[in-house]
Design a protein around this motif. Sequence first.
Motif, PDB file in Angstrom:
ATOM      1  N   SER A   1     -48.339  50.118 122.505  1.00 48.57           N
ATOM      2  CA  SER A   1     -49.791  50.022 122.288  1.00 48.57           C
ATOM      3  C   SER A   1     -50.546  50.117 123.607  1.00 48.57           C
TER       4      SER A   1
ATOM      5  N   SER B   1     -50.225  53.736 124.851  1.00 51.79           N
ATOM      6  CA  SER B   1     -50.578  54.762 123.854  1.00 51.79           C
ATOM      7  C   SER B   1     -49.397  55.700 123.604  1.00 51.79           C
ATOM      8  N   SER B   2     -48.203  55.102 123.485  1.00 41.34           N
ATOM      9  CA  SER B   2     -46.982  55.878 123.281  1.00 41.34           C
ATOM     10  C   SER B   2     -46.561  55.840 121.821  1.00 41.34           C
ATOM     11  N   ALA B   3     -46.666  56.993 121.145  1.00 37.65           N
ATOM     12  CA  ALA B   3     -46.258  57.075 119.747  1.00 37.65           C
ATOM     13  C   ALA B   3     -44.766  56.813 119.604  1.00 37.65           C
TER      14      ALA B   3
ATOM     15  N   THR C   1     -49.043  60.331 113.922  1.00 42.61           N
ATOM     16  CA  THR C   1     -49.486  60.003 115.279  1.00 42.61           C
ATOM     17  C   THR C   1     -48.932  60.988 116.308  1.00 42.61           C
TER      18      THR C   1
ATOM     19  N   ALA D   1     -51.149  63.544 118.559  1.00 36.53           N
ATOM     20  CA  ALA D   1     -51.052  63.534 120.019  1.00 36.53           C
ATOM     21  C   ALA D   1     -50.807  64.933 120.567  1.00 36.53           C
TER      22      ALA D   1
ATOM     23  N   GLU E   1     -53.153  64.288 123.831  1.00 32.01           N
ATOM     24  CA  GLU E   1     -53.305  62.917 124.339  1.00 32.01           C
ATOM     25  C   GLU E   1     -52.124  62.565 125.227  1.00 32.01           C
TER      26      GLU E   1
ATOM     27  N   PRO F   1     -49.847  59.938 127.063  1.00 31.12           N
ATOM     28  CA  PRO F   1     -49.500  58.512 127.151  1.00 31.12           C
ATOM     29  C   PRO F   1     -49.341  58.086 128.603  1.00 31.12           C
ATOM     30  N   GLU F   2     -49.591  56.842 128.869  1.00 37.92           N
ATOM     31  CA  GLU F   2     -49.453  56.314 130.226  1.00 37.92           C
ATOM     32  C   GLU F   2     -47.997  55.968 130.527  1.00 37.92           C
TER      33      GLU F   2
END
Length: 219
Positions: free
Chosen positions: A39, A42-44, A97, A101, A106, A108-109
């Motif tokens: 979360s 932001s990693s699916a 998701t 992405a 998108e 992810p960090e």
Amino acid sequence: MTTSTASRRDILHRRIRLIVGVTIGYNLIEAVIAIGAGSVASSAALIGFGLDSTIEVLSAAAVAWQFTRRDPARWEKPTLRVIAVAFFALAIYVTTTSVTALVTTERPEHSTIGILLTAASVVVMPFLSFAERRAGRELGSATAVADSKQTLLCAYLSAAVLVGLVANSLLGWWWADAVAGLVIAAFAVREGIEAWKGDACATSVGMLLEDDDQHESDR
């Protein structure tokens, strides 16, 4: 198959219960950390990985609950159908998701916690799988051996997520996280189909409870 003495069987029963208990406990911790880290980053893939671990724990609990009923066979199909639906729901969520992405690009960090967690699972899960498979074979338990294979599959899943996280962090391959998520979705569909057909992924839990009841009645 070598016939074990009653004493040896008791030892193997306790050993498998311990292994299964450790596996469930580890999956529970893994789920909390993965979902939290996923979360934040932001990693699916990480979120899906954590949700998959949650379902593995719930499926084991569901089968264990089943074998506390007066007539376990009566509850077998409903229990497996609930497990199957949970896996299918996971597949739909992670697919949605991950595809989103990819479409929105998108990124992810970086997640140090996620990398350490999945790396630990790549080491821990094969060890637990080997220990359970060895005890299951000596005991002559097909369900324990099958459950050990399920644990090994979890190690492969951990490796897929780890590759995605590392590729994103070191190479800037932002899409690798989403691809790892799709791998999880495919894995969830497979597990859902097997549960729907009647193959509970944690059947050994119920088997051991049933064996304990039988053992007590034989005394």
